[in-house]
Design an enzyme around this catalytic site. Structure first.
Site, PDB file in Angstrom:
ATOM      1  N   ARG A  69       0.835  -1.195   0.000  1.00  0.00           N
ATOM      2  CA  ARG A  69       0.000   0.000   0.000  1.00  0.00           C
ATOM      3  C   ARG A  69       0.876   1.254   0.000  1.00  0.00           C
ATOM      4  O   ARG A  69       0.521   2.274  -0.588  1.00  0.00           O
ATOM      5  CB  ARG A  69      -0.943   0.011   1.205  1.00  0.00           C
ATOM      6  CG  ARG A  69      -1.710   1.331   1.369  1.00  0.00           C
ATOM      7  CD  ARG A  69      -2.845   1.218   2.362  1.00  0.00           C
ATOM      8  NE  ARG A  69      -2.438   0.649   3.622  1.00  0.00           N
ATOM      9  CZ  ARG A  69      -1.809   1.320   4.603  1.00  0.00           C
ATOM     10  NH1 ARG A  69      -1.464   2.589   4.434  1.00  0.00           N
ATOM     11  NH2 ARG A  69      -1.511   0.721   5.730  1.00  0.00           N
ATOM     12  N   TYR A  95     -16.640  15.781 -17.130  1.00  0.00           N
ATOM     13  CA  TYR A  95     -17.178  14.429 -17.020  1.00  0.00           C
ATOM     14  C   TYR A  95     -18.190  14.412 -15.873  1.00  0.00           C
ATOM     15  O   TYR A  95     -17.944  14.973 -14.801  1.00  0.00           O
ATOM     16  CB  TYR A  95     -16.034  13.453 -16.765  1.00  0.00           C
ATOM     17  CG  TYR A  95     -16.458  12.084 -16.298  1.00  0.00           C
ATOM     18  CD1 TYR A  95     -17.344  11.312 -17.034  1.00  0.00           C
ATOM     19  CD2 TYR A  95     -15.964  11.564 -15.105  1.00  0.00           C
ATOM     20  CE1 TYR A  95     -17.735  10.059 -16.590  1.00  0.00           C
ATOM     21  CE2 TYR A  95     -16.340  10.305 -14.657  1.00  0.00           C
ATOM     22  CZ  TYR A  95     -17.232   9.561 -15.405  1.00  0.00           C
ATOM     23  OH  TYR A  95     -17.619   8.329 -14.974  1.00  0.00           O
ATOM     24  N   ASP A 145      -7.312  17.860 -15.902  1.00  0.00           N
ATOM     25  CA  ASP A 145      -7.572  16.474 -16.289  1.00  0.00           C
ATOM     26  C   ASP A 145      -7.146  16.333 -17.746  1.00  0.00           C
ATOM     27  O   ASP A 145      -7.760  16.905 -18.640  1.00  0.00           O
ATOM     28  CB  ASP A 145      -9.060  16.157 -16.120  1.00  0.00           C
ATOM     29  CG  ASP A 145      -9.397  14.695 -16.402  1.00  0.00           C
ATOM     30  OD1 ASP A 145      -8.638  14.032 -17.135  1.00  0.00           O
ATOM     31  OD2 ASP A 145     -10.438  14.220 -15.906  1.00  0.00           O
ATOM     32  N   LYS A 200      -8.092   4.878 -19.586  1.00  0.00           N
ATOM     33  CA  LYS A 200      -8.325   5.295 -20.958  1.00  0.00           C
ATOM     34  C   LYS A 200      -7.055   5.110 -21.804  1.00  0.00           C
ATOM     35  O   LYS A 200      -6.559   4.006 -21.939  1.00  0.00           O
ATOM     36  CB  LYS A 200      -8.828   6.735 -20.970  1.00  0.00           C
ATOM     37  CG  LYS A 200      -9.950   7.030 -19.971  1.00  0.00           C
ATOM     38  CD  LYS A 200     -11.139   6.082 -20.071  1.00  0.00           C
ATOM     39  CE  LYS A 200     -12.362   6.544 -19.298  1.00  0.00           C
ATOM     40  NZ  LYS A 200     -12.238   6.554 -17.834  1.00  0.00           N
TER      41      LYS A 200
END
Length: 411
Positions: A64, A117, A190, A215
């Protein structure tokens, strides 16, 4: 500028992966998949702390906190964006949430592009504005003066998306960077739709860049993830704390491995995405069943000149307005054979969707109307298939609309 004299193409293939320094003495050319949740320590050192662990030296404690596979990916992501620090997250939404959480406090003000978005817009409205007492203003950032006018003394964060989803609108990154800097506000972008190949906002003045690695960076529709890149050491420290401890939403080793794999062909894929998208945009622009095409590669796009200035290409995503009603849109979409009706973008396969009924359905009808998201606005993520096959498939869709119209007219 990127912290190396190597080209982006070379960085996409090799950055972050050095034989004998990827956690294996075998000299793997590609980073091994390190699935271990924890790592053996050489001994008990009373002076050792987690802050002293150096992944660059092959030191790891717990996945982690840092994992060899994820660490290699983060090095590559930073190199591609021209940044010093990168953090990989479990999703693009997690990356954006963590970035905003690292910047704003209750009572702060945040300025964002209105054509975001839908998931990002809901995050800002329903989490930051409603639950965290952050004042959020959405503006039409295609006009830079609207961003300047929205700035207040409490503005701590300016968040842009360019090109936007699904309007494919652009904002002037360099100009907004100056505005944010003058207001002492952190400026984030973004960069998902353009990818690091076509646009690098840090070079234009942004403080932090986010991606949905799901993406284009991964590019194969088989991994969900996100990333944040910055040159700001203090911001990076806060982001790393939230990624590793405060929120604990780091990208898994397996997903890190997939994105590393995908990035090796980023430049090759993006060239074909753009080539196909331009051909399709020109085809649609001349079609009598299409009233508008939104693609920055077309000279008719209102921000075409800006795209030429701040981007190295126009990307593989476009949207267009189909003449007719929602039933015509349904007939068009459901008749396609090469394009897949699905949400998401950026994979090698071509995807197509109806934002009003899919990705942006959570927005109210009033919000969609304000953003120009009609019932016949269609978003296309153009893949890397043969151009003529894609255009023939769109012709198949238009034929279905014509047949439906003929039946409706009683012909």
């Amino acid at each position: 500028m990127r912290p190396t004299d190597r080209t982006l193409e070379t960085l996409a293939v090799a950055a972050g992966e050095e034989p004998f320094r990827t956690g294996s003495e075998a000299g793997d050319v590609t980073s091994p998949l390190h699935l271990s949740s924890t790592f053996a320590l050489p001994g008990l050192d009373s002076e050792m702390s987690l802050d002293d662990v150096d992944p660059d030296a092959g030191e790891f404690v717990y996945s982690r906190l840092s994992n060899p596979t994820r660490h290699a990916l983060e090095k590559r992501l930073a190199a591609l964006e021209g940044g010093e620090h990168a953090m990989a997250f479990s999703s693009g939404t997690a990356a954006i949430f963590t970035t905003a959480l690292a910047v704003v406090e209750p009572g702060d003000h945040l300025v964002a592009f209105d054509d975001l978005y839908a998931g990002t817009r809901r995050l800002l409205e329903e989490v930051f504005a409603t639950r965290l007492d952050v004042d959020v203003s959405f503006v039409d950032a295609t006009e830079t003066e609207n961003v300047a006018a929205a700035i207040t003394d409490e503005t701590a964060f300016v968040w842009m998306e360019t090109p936007t989803n699904p309007g494919i609108e652009l904002c002037d990154i360099a100009a907004i960077a100056e505005i944010a800097d003058g207001a002492d506000a952190t400026f984030g972008v973004d960069n998902t739709f353009a990818s690091s190949y076509f646009q690098r906002p840090l070079e234009l003045g942004a403080d932090v860049v986010a991606h949905s690695t799901t993406k284009y960076l991964n590019g194969h529709s088989d991994s969900v993830g996100g990333a944040v890149v910055t040159d700001d050491d203090a911001l990076a420290e806060r982001l790393e704390f939230l990624q590793q401890v405060g929120v604990g939403d780091a990208l898994s080793p397996f997903d890190s491995y997939l994105v590393l794999r995908g990035l090796k062909t980023l430049h090759l894929r993006m060239r074909q995405h753009e080539r196909n998208a331009m051909a399709i945009a020109e085809f649609l622009d001349d079609h009598d069943r299409v009233s508008a095409v939104h693609y920055p590669g077309l000279e008719s796009h209102p921000q075409h000149d800006l795209a030429c200035e701040q981007m190295d290409g126009f990307g593989g995503i476009l949207s267009f307005e189909l003449e007719g009603d929602i039933d015509d849109a349904a007939a068009f979409l459901e008749s396609l054979e090469v394009f897949t009706l699905a949400v998401s973008v950026g994979g090698v396969e071509s995807l197509i969707e109806l934002p009003a009924g899919m990705t942006h359905e959570p927005l109210s009808e009033e919000e969609r109307e304000e953003l120009g998201i009609t019932e016949t606005l269609i978003r296309v993520s153009v893949g890397v298939e043969g151009t003529k096959d894609l255009i023939a498939d769109l012709d198949r869709g238009f034929d279905a609309v014509r047949r439906r119209s003929a039946v409706a007219d009683g012909d």
